[in-house]
Scaffold this motif. Structure first.
Motif, PDB file in Angstrom:
ATOM      1  N   GLU A  18      78.115 -29.786  34.209  1.00 59.92           N
ATOM      2  CA  GLU A  18      78.657 -29.398  35.513  1.00 59.92           C
ATOM      3  C   GLU A  18      79.140 -27.948  35.550  1.00 59.92           C
ATOM      4  O   GLU A  18      79.576 -27.464  36.597  1.00 59.92           O
ATOM      5  CB  GLU A  18      79.766 -30.369  35.919  1.00 59.92           C
ATOM      6  CG  GLU A  18      79.196 -31.730  36.292  1.00 59.92           C
ATOM      7  CD  GLU A  18      80.270 -32.771  36.389  1.00 59.92           C
ATOM      8  OE1 GLU A  18      80.483 -33.452  35.371  1.00 59.92           O
ATOM      9  OE2 GLU A  18      80.888 -32.900  37.446  1.00 59.92           O
ATOM     10  N   SER A  19      79.069 -27.292  34.396  1.00 58.16           N
ATOM     11  CA  SER A  19      79.307 -25.840  34.412  1.00 58.16           C
ATOM     12  C   SER A  19      77.998 -25.099  34.654  1.00 58.16           C
ATOM     13  O   SER A  19      77.984 -23.874  34.758  1.00 58.16           O
ATOM     14  CB  SER A  19      79.922 -25.399  33.076  1.00 58.16           C
ATOM     15  OG  SER A  19      81.245 -25.911  32.958  1.00 58.16           O
ATOM     16  N   GLY A  20      76.908 -25.881  34.698  1.00 57.77           N
ATOM     17  CA  GLY A  20      75.614 -25.253  34.990  1.00 57.77           C
ATOM     18  C   GLY A  20      74.728 -25.088  33.770  1.00 57.77           C
ATOM     19  O   GLY A  20      73.678 -24.449  33.837  1.00 57.77           O
ATOM     20  N   LEU A  21      75.140 -25.650  32.613  1.00 59.88           N
ATOM     21  CA  LEU A  21      74.291 -25.537  31.418  1.00 59.88           C
ATOM     22  C   LEU A  21      73.493 -26.829  31.262  1.00 59.88           C
ATOM     23  O   LEU A  21      74.060 -27.930  31.318  1.00 59.88           O
ATOM     24  CB  LEU A  21      75.161 -25.295  30.173  1.00 59.88           C
ATOM     25  CG  LEU A  21      75.912 -23.956  30.134  1.00 59.88           C
ATOM     26  CD1 LEU A  21      76.699 -23.839  28.837  1.00 59.88           C
ATOM     27  CD2 LEU A  21      74.953 -22.773  30.282  1.00 59.88           C
ATOM     28  N   GLY A  22      72.188 -26.695  31.094  1.00 65.20           N
ATOM     29  CA  GLY A  22      71.321 -27.888  31.031  1.00 65.20           C
ATOM     30  C   GLY A  22      71.602 -28.736  29.798  1.00 65.20           C
ATOM     31  O   GLY A  22      72.031 -28.228  28.760  1.00 65.20           O
ATOM     32  N   PRO A  70      86.437 -28.726  35.133  1.00 66.33           N
ATOM     33  CA  PRO A  70      87.697 -29.487  34.986  1.00 66.33           C
ATOM     34  C   PRO A  70      87.759 -30.387  33.746  1.00 66.33           C
ATOM     35  O   PRO A  70      88.850 -30.660  33.233  1.00 66.33           O
ATOM     36  CB  PRO A  70      87.745 -30.327  36.269  1.00 66.33           C
ATOM     37  CG  PRO A  70      87.006 -29.493  37.278  1.00 66.33           C
ATOM     38  CD  PRO A  70      85.900 -28.834  36.501  1.00 66.33           C
ATOM     39  N   ALA A  71      86.603 -30.772  33.223  1.00 71.37           N
ATOM     40  CA  ALA A  71      86.622 -31.615  32.002  1.00 71.37           C
ATOM     41  C   ALA A  71      87.086 -30.788  30.795  1.00 71.37           C
ATOM     42  O   ALA A  71      87.956 -31.211  30.024  1.00 71.37           O
ATOM     43  CB  ALA A  71      85.232 -32.206  31.747  1.00 71.37           C
ATOM     44  N   ILE A 174      82.391 -37.943  24.696  1.00 69.74           N
ATOM     45  CA  ILE A 174      82.223 -37.422  26.064  1.00 69.74           C
ATOM     46  C   ILE A 174      80.906 -36.651  26.196  1.00 69.74           C
ATOM     47  O   ILE A 174      80.669 -35.689  25.466  1.00 69.74           O
ATOM     48  CB  ILE A 174      83.386 -36.470  26.434  1.00 69.74           C
ATOM     49  CG1 ILE A 174      84.746 -37.167  26.295  1.00 69.74           C
ATOM     50  CG2 ILE A 174      83.202 -35.917  27.849  1.00 69.74           C
ATOM     51  CD1 ILE A 174      85.950 -36.253  26.472  1.00 69.74           C
ATOM     52  N   GLY A 175      80.046 -37.091  27.107  1.00 70.80           N
ATOM     53  CA  GLY A 175      78.867 -36.298  27.465  1.00 70.80           C
ATOM     54  C   GLY A 175      77.844 -36.166  26.372  1.00 70.80           C
ATOM     55  O   GLY A 175      77.233 -35.105  26.218  1.00 70.80           O
ATOM     56  N   GLU A 221      85.079 -35.439  36.710  1.00 72.29           N
ATOM     57  CA  GLU A 221      85.951 -36.399  37.422  1.00 72.29           C
ATOM     58  C   GLU A 221      86.636 -37.358  36.442  1.00 72.29           C
ATOM     59  O   GLU A 221      87.860 -37.481  36.431  1.00 72.29           O
ATOM     60  CB  GLU A 221      85.121 -37.195  38.441  1.00 72.29           C
ATOM     61  CG  GLU A 221      84.672 -36.337  39.635  1.00 72.29           C
ATOM     62  CD  GLU A 221      83.466 -36.931  40.368  1.00 72.29           C
ATOM     63  OE1 GLU A 221      82.846 -36.186  41.141  1.00 72.29           O
ATOM     64  OE2 GLU A 221      83.136 -38.122  40.138  1.00 72.29           O
ATOM     65  N   ILE A 222      85.828 -37.985  35.557  1.00 67.61           N
ATOM     66  CA  ILE A 222      86.428 -39.053  34.737  1.00 67.61           C
ATOM     67  C   ILE A 222      87.258 -38.525  33.559  1.00 67.61           C
ATOM     68  O   ILE A 222      88.176 -39.201  33.091  1.00 67.61           O
ATOM     69  CB  ILE A 222      85.345 -40.042  34.246  1.00 67.61           C
ATOM     70  CG1 ILE A 222      84.313 -39.391  33.354  1.00 67.61           C
ATOM     71  CG2 ILE A 222      84.698 -40.755  35.425  1.00 67.61           C
ATOM     72  CD1 ILE A 222      83.277 -40.402  32.786  1.00 67.61           C
ATOM     73  N   VAL A 223      86.982 -37.307  33.095  1.00 65.68           N
ATOM     74  CA  VAL A 223      87.785 -36.784  31.974  1.00 65.68           C
ATOM     75  C   VAL A 223      89.195 -36.385  32.447  1.00 65.68           C
ATOM     76  O   VAL A 223      90.194 -36.818  31.851  1.00 65.68           O
ATOM     77  CB  VAL A 223      87.067 -35.617  31.259  1.00 65.68           C
ATOM     78  CG1 VAL A 223      87.972 -35.005  30.184  1.00 65.68           C
ATOM     79  CG2 VAL A 223      85.764 -36.100  30.629  1.00 65.68           C
ATOM     80  N   PRO A 224      89.324 -35.640  33.543  1.00 65.72           N
ATOM     81  CA  PRO A 224      90.693 -35.359  34.037  1.00 65.72           C
ATOM     82  C   PRO A 224      91.470 -36.625  34.392  1.00 65.72           C
ATOM     83  O   PRO A 224      92.678 -36.733  34.139  1.00 65.72           O
ATOM     84  CB  PRO A 224      90.449 -34.479  35.267  1.00 65.72           C
ATOM     85  CG  PRO A 224      89.124 -33.845  35.038  1.00 65.72           C
ATOM     86  CD  PRO A 224      88.318 -34.879  34.327  1.00 65.72           C
TER      87      PRO A 224
END
Ligand code: APR
Length: 234
Positions: A18-22, A70-71, A174-175, A221-224
């Motif tokens: 979500e920061s734009g890195l694939g 935000p994560a 996470i992720g 969303e879910i990490v914060p």
């Protein structure tokens, strides 16, 4: 969930998506556009070092253009305010955790912000455009490579990671798709040592069954949300 003291966190490409890195294995991911054997193996680098370096030069330029999401920021807040130790291990080679303020990041796959001399092991800040013929500042030999861990190479900091896994009260993934070892085995190792395990991911990972709890959604969303619960802010 009872309050653990030592939290060990493993992140993967999904936290930076979500920061734009694939990411690598999602639809349209990096390994659907490039062959990992060409870009992420010592053999691929030996075959065509400039092709590999062009890829890392491009990834480094992309990271410079993006910001932590935000994560990343929530994990930095957890490290600052949590009652016990927080060990953050990442498979990512970007520096978005550091930019978000995480005090200590274990880069088990290295970081593309550092150049490594394949001849003498010296490390130095990666130049904007790295070339394999760049002379090593230490030994002057032209053997520069990205300081990243490729398939078939041994990840960094495994002893320190192993120690953390044996004393974790809670292990959080996470992720990450849970497809690449040894990282994909960390949850089982932590659980075997008595930790509770939690997965925060867009969808169930390959090793989803090893987690006591799974929450699916976008990391930003879910990490914060999870960090707010841990800090009794929700
Ligand atoms: N929020 C949360 N999770 C996400 C998001 C998001 N916005 N977008 C994608 N994901 C999840 C995907 O569902 C997937 O499970 O992130 C995971 C990304 O998986 P991969 O692309 O396989 O990345 P990763 O697990 O980090 O790969 C591990 O493989 O190629 C090597 O060295 C490379 O470190 C990398 C390793």
């Amino acid at each position: 969930m009872s309050k653990p003291d030592h939290i060990v966190i493993l992140t993967g490409a999904g936290i930076s998506a979500e920061s734009g890195l694939g990411t690598f294995r999602d639809v349209g991911g990096i390994w659907s556009r490039y062959d990992w054997r060409d870009l992420a193996t010592p053999e691929g680098f030996a075959r065509d070092p400039d092709f590999v370096l062009d890829f890392y030069n491009w990834r480094r330029e992309k990271v410079r253009a993006v910001k932590p999401n935000p994560a990343h920021l929530a994990l930095a807040r957890l490290a600052r305010h949590w009652q016990g130790p927080v060990t953050l291990i990442t498979q990512n080679v970007d520096n978005l955790h550091e930019q978000a303020g995480s005090p200590e990041v274990i880069h088990m796959h290295g970081t593309h912000l550092t150049a490594l001399c394949a001849a003498c092991g010296h490390r130095w800040p990666a130049p904007e455009v790295m070339r394999a013929t760049d002379p090593c500042p230490e030994c002057a030999r032209p053997r520069a490579r990205p300081d990243v861990v490729w398939f078939g190479e041994t990840p960094y900091h495994l002893n320190r990671i192993g120690e953390a896994l044996t004393c974790a009260g809670l292990f959080v993934s996470i992720g990450t798709s849970g497809t690449v070892y040894p990282a994909a085995g960390f949850a089982a190792a932590a659980r075997a040592a008595g930790a509770r395990t939690l997965e925060l991911n867009l969808e169930p990972s390959q090793n989803a069954t090893v987690f006591d709890e799974s929450r699916h959604g976008r990391a930003s969303e879910i990490v914060p949300e999870w960090v707010a619960e841990m800090l009794n802010e929700s």
